[in-house]
Write a protein that holds these residues in place. Sequence first.
Motif, short mmCIF file in Angstrom:
data_model
loop_
_atom_site.label_atom_id
_atom_site.label_comp_id
_atom_site.label_asym_id
_atom_site.label_seq_id
_atom_site.Cartn_x
_atom_site.Cartn_y
_atom_site.Cartn_z
N MET A 29 -10.56 -19.12 -20.60
CA MET A 29 -10.22 -18.03 -19.70
C MET A 29 -9.11 -17.23 -20.35
O MET A 29 -8.07 -17.76 -20.72
N ASN A 30 -9.32 -15.95 -20.46
CA ASN A 30 -8.37 -15.07 -21.13
C ASN A 30 -7.74 -14.15 -20.08
O ASN A 30 -8.30 -13.11 -19.74
N LEU A 31 -6.56 -14.57 -19.57
CA LEU A 31 -5.90 -13.85 -18.48
C LEU A 31 -4.69 -13.10 -18.99
O LEU A 31 -3.98 -13.56 -19.88
N GLN A 32 -4.45 -11.94 -18.37
CA GLN A 32 -3.28 -11.14 -18.69
C GLN A 32 -2.53 -10.82 -17.40
O GLN A 32 -3.12 -10.33 -16.44
N TYR A 33 -1.23 -11.12 -17.40
CA TYR A 33 -0.36 -10.81 -16.27
C TYR A 33 0.31 -9.47 -16.57
O TYR A 33 0.91 -9.31 -17.62
N GLU A 34 0.18 -8.52 -15.64
CA GLU A 34 0.71 -7.19 -15.89
C GLU A 34 1.51 -6.69 -14.68
O GLU A 34 0.98 -6.62 -13.57
N VAL A 35 2.77 -6.37 -14.92
CA VAL A 35 3.59 -5.75 -13.89
C VAL A 35 3.18 -4.29 -13.84
O VAL A 35 3.14 -3.62 -14.87
N ILE A 36 2.84 -3.82 -12.64
CA ILE A 36 2.40 -2.43 -12.51
C ILE A 36 3.39 -1.63 -11.66
O ILE A 36 4.03 -2.18 -10.77
N PRO A 37 3.50 -0.34 -11.94
CA PRO A 37 4.37 0.51 -11.12
C PRO A 37 3.70 0.83 -9.78
O PRO A 37 2.48 0.69 -9.62
N GLU A 38 4.51 1.27 -8.84
CA GLU A 38 4.00 1.63 -7.51
C GLU A 38 2.86 2.64 -7.58
O GLU A 38 1.96 2.62 -6.75
N GLU A 39 2.91 3.53 -8.56
CA GLU A 39 1.90 4.57 -8.68
C GLU A 39 0.50 4.00 -8.93
O GLU A 39 -0.49 4.70 -8.80
N LYS A 40 0.44 2.73 -9.33
CA LYS A 40 -0.85 2.11 -9.63
C LYS A 40 -1.26 1.08 -8.58
O LYS A 40 -2.10 0.23 -8.85
N ILE A 41 -0.72 1.19 -7.37
CA ILE A 41 -1.07 0.19 -6.35
C ILE A 41 -2.55 0.21 -6.00
O ILE A 41 -3.08 -0.77 -5.49
N GLU A 42 -3.20 1.29 -6.32
CA GLU A 42 -4.65 1.39 -6.06
C GLU A 42 -5.38 0.22 -6.74
O GLU A 42 -6.42 -0.21 -6.27
N TYR A 43 -4.82 -0.30 -7.83
CA TYR A 43 -5.41 -1.46 -8.51
C TYR A 43 -5.57 -2.64 -7.55
O TYR A 43 -6.42 -3.50 -7.75
N CYS A 44 -4.72 -2.70 -6.53
CA CYS A 44 -4.71 -3.83 -5.60
C CYS A 44 -5.58 -3.63 -4.37
O CYS A 44 -5.73 -4.55 -3.57
N ARG A 45 -6.13 -2.45 -4.20
CA ARG A 45 -6.88 -2.13 -2.97
C ARG A 45 -7.92 -3.19 -2.63
O ARG A 45 -7.92 -3.74 -1.53
#
Length: 187
Positions: free
Chosen positions: A1-17
């Motif tokens: 499993m190749n996982l990447q942890y990425e801190v995202i800015p508020e402007e990209k919260i759409e990634y979490c929808r």
Amino acid sequence: MNLQYEVIPEEKIEYCRDLCNELMDFQKSKAQIKLGLFESMNFETRMVPSIKGALHNYIVVVKDLDKKDEIVAYVYTNISPKEAYSNDFATFFELSSVKGNNVGCLSQFYIKEEYRQYGIGSTLFKMSMEWLNKFDDIEDYFIYVSNGNENALEFYKRKGFSVSHDILDGFITVLRSNKKFQNKKAV
């Protein structure tokens, strides 16, 4: 499993929808009481207002690089004025019980089912606590667990949080910690 942890800015919260909406469905599927309260809970009504009302936000997504960077987990943690937790929906804790003006909250945490049991939850939890520890003025940390989600409740208890009380007649269990989390290795 190749996982990447990425801190995202508020402007990209759409990634979490999508995962946020999955979290709301998951919580409803586990719940035993007041199922109707979940009907209006989704990305637009939970995550977006929380981010806008917080003083500081920390969002981490986990991508499966083997599946075209599909987002398979996320955590949303924030620093907010304690008054934000007394509103028309509920009073989440006795405001006078908080020493400072602001509190830290691990607000949303979700891992797709097929990715559980790989340590993703512990990693995201540790990242969130390390971020919260950067704020010297924050002494009170909260986590809110919907009824029926016993696995989450036990996970947070193993991580050092204690059950404080229930709100909305048991709809939500409030967990609390008044200590800084230590992630130091033994010397």
